[in-house]
Structures are given as C-alpha cells and as structure tokens.
Design a protein around this motif. Structure first.
Motif, short mmCIF file in Angstrom:
data_model
loop_
_atom_site.label_atom_id
_atom_site.label_comp_id
_atom_site.label_asym_id
_atom_site.label_seq_id
_atom_site.Cartn_x
_atom_site.Cartn_y
_atom_site.Cartn_z
N GLU A 12 0.83 -1.21 0.00
CA GLU A 12 0.00 0.00 0.00
C GLU A 12 0.87 1.26 0.00
O GLU A 12 0.59 2.23 -0.73
N VAL A 13 1.91 1.26 0.79
CA VAL A 13 2.81 2.41 0.85
C VAL A 13 3.40 2.69 -0.53
O VAL A 13 3.48 3.85 -0.97
N ARG A 14 3.84 1.65 -1.21
CA ARG A 14 4.43 1.85 -2.53
C ARG A 14 3.43 2.50 -3.49
O ARG A 14 3.77 3.42 -4.24
N GLU A 15 2.20 2.03 -3.43
CA GLU A 15 1.17 2.61 -4.31
C GLU A 15 0.86 4.05 -3.94
O GLU A 15 0.72 4.92 -4.81
N LYS A 16 0.79 4.32 -2.64
CA LYS A 16 0.46 5.67 -2.20
C LYS A 16 1.57 6.66 -2.57
O LYS A 16 1.31 7.77 -3.01
N VAL A 17 2.81 6.24 -2.38
CA VAL A 17 3.93 7.13 -2.71
C VAL A 17 3.96 7.40 -4.21
O VAL A 17 4.17 8.54 -4.65
N ASP A 18 3.75 6.37 -5.02
CA ASP A 18 3.73 6.56 -6.47
C ASP A 18 2.64 7.55 -6.89
O ASP A 18 2.85 8.42 -7.74
N LYS A 19 1.46 7.43 -6.28
CA LYS A 19 0.37 8.36 -6.60
C LYS A 19 0.70 9.79 -6.18
O LYS A 19 0.48 10.74 -6.93
N ALA A 20 1.24 9.92 -4.98
CA ALA A 20 1.58 11.25 -4.49
C ALA A 20 2.67 11.89 -5.35
O ALA A 20 2.62 13.08 -5.67
N TYR A 21 3.65 11.07 -5.73
CA TYR A 21 4.75 11.59 -6.56
C TYR A 21 4.24 12.03 -7.93
O TYR A 21 4.66 13.08 -8.44
N ALA A 22 3.35 11.26 -8.50
CA ALA A 22 2.78 11.64 -9.80
C ALA A 22 1.99 12.94 -9.68
O ALA A 22 2.06 13.80 -10.56
N ALA A 23 1.22 13.07 -8.61
CA ALA A 23 0.46 14.31 -8.39
C ALA A 23 1.40 15.49 -8.20
O ALA A 23 1.13 16.61 -8.66
#
Length: 618
Positions: A12-23
């Motif tokens: 979950e952390v990996r997915e959340k960080v990827d989303k935040a970084y893209a934003a």
C-alpha cells in the motif's frame, strides 16, 4: 492476494507514494497564488471539522480530552494558517539587488509524515498544511491505535485540496500502517523528506533511513518558579499547562523547582487550583503504576485523567482534581517522577537558592529532555536572562503555561506541532518546524568581482606593467641584451591579457615563468631576424677588450618557436679588476665570469650591490 499485514502495508505504501509523486509532478509547478488557495481551503475544512475529529480521536485512543484536542486542531488549522499566510515558499522568494542574488524556493517532493497516537488529528492538520504550503505532496502514516481518526482527518483535507484545484492524489494516507510499512515509506526512493513524530525508536529510524528527516527528541520540561514571580499567577499557569490534554504534549511541565521558602505558599496555591497533593505512600504507589522498566511510562497511563491514574494506583482523589502533585528529593533514576511522565502528574523539587535551582533545572533537562523546552516564572529580568543563557533547551518560556507557549498559542514562536531539539539531542534543527523547512533555496548569483590570483600563479590579472617592464629589462640585461624601453613595453602589452587591472607596483617583483616564456619567445624572434640578415650581430664585449669566445651551449627556444634558436653569445672573461667593473657600471653592462676567472677583491666588492658579475658556464 496478500494476507500478511506487513506485506499489505508495504504494498500500500508503494502505491500511495507513487500516486503522491505523480500528483506532485503537476503540483510543483503551481504558482504561489495557486498553492495559497489550496492551503486556505484545506485549513477551512479542518476548522469546520475540528471538534468532530477531536471527539473521534479521544474515543479511539482513550487519550486526552475533547476540549484540548479541539484547541490543538484549531491551532493547526487557524493559528498556524494566520502565521504562514503571505509567506513565500515557491518561485522567486526575494531579490537582493545590492548583492546581485535572486533566491528561488524549490519543493522537496513527497513528505513522509509519521503521526503519533497522542496528537493524531492535529498532527495531520499541521503536517499536511505545511507540506502543501511548501509545494510538496504528502503521505501520512497513522499510528495503529489512531488509524481511524487519522485517516478521517486526511480524507477531509484531501477532499478540500482537490476542490481547490490541487491534483487529487496530492494527499495520501496509509490505511494499513504497520512498522514495516512505515519503514518502507521512509526509505522509498520517491520520498523526499521525513517528518517523524513518535517515540525515540521511530525518530532514530527516520534519521537512519538515508533521507533528510525532521525528528524531535523527548521533552522533560523543568519549571523554575522564582521568588520574584507572581506566585498565584504562576501556579495557575502551571496547572493549566500540566492539565492540558492530560499531559500528552511533549512540552508539558514535568518538574517545578523552587526555593524552600516558597514551599508552604506554593502548596496552598496548588490546592486552591484543584491540584491533589500526594503523600509519600501515594507518591510511591503512583510511581509504581506510572512507570515500567525504570522511567518508561506505561502505555495505559499516557494521556489518562488524574482520576484514572489514581484508580490504577489504588488511591482515591476528588472527582474535580485537575492534576496530581508529588514532592521529590532529587533528579535521576532514583527519583522516577523527575522524568517525563506524559500524564497530568507533576513533581515538585525544593532547593536552597536560585543557583541551586539553575543546577536542578539543568539536571532535569539532561535527564531526558535535552534541547526541548524549559520555563521560568519570574519578575526579575536579570534572572530570566541568566536562566535562558544557561539552560540546554531551545525554547525558554517566560511566565506562560509550557504547552501553550511552546507551540505558539501564548507566545510568538512559530506555531508548530514538531519542536526541534537541536544537535545536542541528535536533531537536525532546533526550530519549531514550519513550511520553510520543507523547501530548498536555489540562488542565482551574478559575478560581482574578478577572482584573486592564487599565490605564485602566473595569472594575467593584477600585474603592474611598469614593474613588469623593469623586471624584463633586468632579465635581458643578465643575458647581455639591450632593448629599448618602448620595444619592451610593446612586447609586455602583447603578452598580457587585455584590460588587465593595474595595482600598486611591488618592489622588484619576481619574474614568473610565464613572463620568462614570453621574453624567450621575444628573443627567439629577434634572433631569427638577425640570422636572416647579411651580417650576424656582434657579441657584447667586456671591459677588458678580450675577444669573446664561441659559446658551447645555447638557451633553448620556447615551445612556441618552430625551431630552437641559439641565445645571444656571451663572453666569459679570464680576469676582472676594479676598473673593468667601473666601466661596466658606466655602460650598464654585465661581466660574465666562469670557474677559472680571476676577480680581484676590490672588483668583487664594487660589483656586489649592482649585480654586475654574472656567473656562467662554458
């Protein structure tokens, strides 16, 4: 499908960080005006739900009380906002025309925000607002025992940010947080900086993650109550601070130090403020209940009401008691109540003098509170100054309740829920952390001066041409070559860089290698011209009239010459008398001598100051 809690959390952390970084790839290009609009909307949403979230936090964690958690939520959504409103964080921060420097704010990326169980919703407000204000994205990691309220607060703020035009994924919150997941968040390649709030182990993990991190140390706040203070007012403020959210703020008062002469009056004032004074047996019972493994506070006592702690200790106190107060006799492991207590339990330590009070307060800070906060209640400004200069703490509060003063409610320090303790506590900053800590500053700097030449280097700058011409003239004279001053000046000017600044001439400057090279090239060119003429130039003669001998060696030509050209011929004379020297001085010539040349003593004495005699080898 994953079932292991740690694996689920890490994924979950990996997915959340990827989303935040893209934003963030979009958000980092927002103007200051766009960012400020997002922050205003987020803060407004926080204020609108401050009480509901306070109630949710108390219900889920069992720590603190609703009114004080509501106050902390308002601190981070209102007081903080007003303090940072108008602060420039992105784009051009300021111009320094007199220095020809432009400073530009650059966001750091994805902020990994570790949230505690003691302040679960106010920390979400605080860290989200300062991250967004500084142009960053944020991923929040809740404490497992405060997951519901932390995620609820994050969801509300994310909704507000999106409504204000921010990328939808700019705020992320892990819903399955575990220790492994939190470690993965801190070490993720796309994490830019860490804001860690929690126990000592969590702070150490943040600093050892390999990422820039803002972690803070524990607080063990001493309070010096001086004889010059307004006693009733000081005690009222101490009780207000110690009872605030049942002692969950790390800057809560822990031990009050005062002179013995104030004891009876102080105890009376504490009783008047609904503080329950423990006797020796009750104090020992509270110590056994409050601590495990020495001075580690039991989790089921953190942030609990005084009635709950008293019940756990097997004692009965009034229902309206605000705090528990116990007198101690010293500082250290033998006196557990001199440590941080994270609860509405306050220690009193009486000493013989103001100097002894300073010693005691310093010892308390060293016993688990270095760099954090200390307080003095006094009317004597000289004592306040002495206290402030001596204490190893970076928030020295005067005549205020400690929690409210340290976070910026009753003082003008930066409103913050992350209070740095400086290098003495292993922290990267001693500040109250704010948006300014989550940006890097780029500086565009224009040239304002030429560099100074390195010592001994043949730089073309700062060379006085007249002095250089004189040096070249001496160099040529040593080789028996006479060249006009105008010719030398022209040759030096051609060899030096254009527009070289002139400085005051130094006496007899050394002839650098670069100058010697230029002179050799000049001589080589002159010799080439002479070789092309019908008659070669005659060799210089000495004062003795002896015919010059043929040289057996030549000065090598500079690398720039197409071929080696022999240097001008010199004559080594067999004998030099005083008359020869006088004639050479009159004609401004040199006399070349060899190993077998006989020089009379009077000739050598006369020639010495003017360097007429030049030793050469055949």
């Amino acid at each position: 499908m994953l079932h292991d809690a740690d694996l689920v959390s890490v994924q979950e952390v990996r997915e959340k960080v990827d989303k935040a970084y893209a934003a963030w790839q979009t958000y980092k290009n927002f103007t200051q005006e766009q960012i400020d609009a997002v922050v205003e909307a987020v803060a407004a949403k926080g204020r609108a739900h401050a009480r509901r979230l306070a109630e949710l936090a108390v219900r889920e964690t069992g720590m603190g009380n609703v009114e004080d958690k509501y106050a902390k939520n308002m601190l981070c959504s209102d007081t903080l906002l007003r303090a940072i409103r108008g602060m420039k964080t992105v784009g051009v921060l300021r111009e320094l025309p007199e220095q020809k420097i432009t400073e530009v704010g650059v966001p750091q990326g994805v902020v990994a925000a570790i949230c505690p169980t003691t302040n679960p919703t106010s920390t979400v407000f605080f860290k989200t607002i300062i991250a967004l204000k500084s142009g960053n994205a944020i991923v929040l990691s809740p404490h497992p025992r405060a997951r519901e309220c932390t995620c609820a607060a994050a969801a509300l703020l994310a909704e507000a940010a999106a409504e204000a035009g921010a990328p939808p994924d700019i705020i992320q919150c892990a819903t399955n947080s575990t220790l492994e997941g939190t470690q993965a968040l801190m070490k993720h390649p796309k994490t830019g900086v860490i804001l860690a709030t929690g126990g000592a182990g969590m702070v150490r993990a943040a600093y050892s993650s390999g990422k820039p991190a803002f972690g803070v140390g524990p607080g063990n706040v001493p309070v010096l109550l001086d004889v010059s203070a307004n006693l009733a007012q000081a005690v009222a403020r101490i009780v207000s601070g110690k009872s605030f959210d049942f002692g969950t703020v790390c800057s809560s008062e822990q031990t009050v130090v005062a002179e013995r002469g104030l004891r009876d009056r102080m105890l009376a004032e504490f009783k008047a403020r609904k503080a329950y004074i423990l006797n020796d047996q009750e104090r020992a019972a509270v110590e056994r209940t409050l601590f495990s493994s020495g001075t580690t506070v039991r989790a089921d006592c953190v942030g609990k009401s005084p009635q709950t702690i008293a019940q756990l200790a097997g004692i009965t106190i009034p229902a309206d008691a605000a705090i528990l107060v116990a007198e101690i006799q010293g500082v250290g492991r033998e006196h557990p109540l001199s440590a941080e207590k994270l609860s509405p339990v306050l220690a009193l330590l009486f000493v013989d003098s103001f100097e002894a009070g300073l010693d005691a307060c310093e010892a308390i800070l060293k016993f688990g509170g270095l760099g954090h906060t200390c307080v003095i209640h006094a009317g004597d400004e000289s004592k306040v100054r002495r206290f402030g200069l001596r204490m190893p703490a970076f928030r020295v509060l005067v005549n205020t309740a400690s929690p409210q003063g340290s976070v910026g409610i009753t003082t003008n320090v930066q409103p913050s829920m992350t209070l740095g303790c400086g290098a003495i506590a292993g922290n990267i900053t001693s500040d109250n952390v704010g948006p300014q800590h989550l940006i890097n500053i780029k500086r565009i700097a224009w040239a304002v001066r030429d560099p100074e030449p390195a010592p001994g280097q043949p730089a073309g700058l700062n060379i006085d041409k007249a002095a250089l011409v004189a040096a070249v003239e001496r160099y040529l004279a040593q080789r028996g070559v006479n060249v006009s001053g105008a010719t030398l000046s022209a040759a030096v000017a051609a060899a030096l860089p254009a527009q070289a600044p002139v400085v005051a001439p130094a006496p007899k400057p050394p002839l650098h290698g670069a100058v010697a090279g230029a002179v050799d090239r000049f001589l080589a060119a002159k010799q080439a011209q002479a070789t092309a003429s019908v008659e070669p130039p005659s060799a210089p003669s000495c004062g003795c009239g002896i015919k010059p001998a043929e040289p057996t060696s030549a000065v090598p030509a500079a690398p720039a010459a197409p071929a080696q050209i022999p240097a001008p011929k010199i004559e080594i004379v067999p004998f030099v008398c005083e008359a020869d020297v006088r004639e050479a001085i009159a004609k401004k010539k040199k006399i070349f001598i060899g190993p077998k040349t006989i020089v009379t003593p009077s000739a050598r004495d006369l020639a010495g100051p003017d360097e007429i005699l030049v030793r050469a080898e055949r």
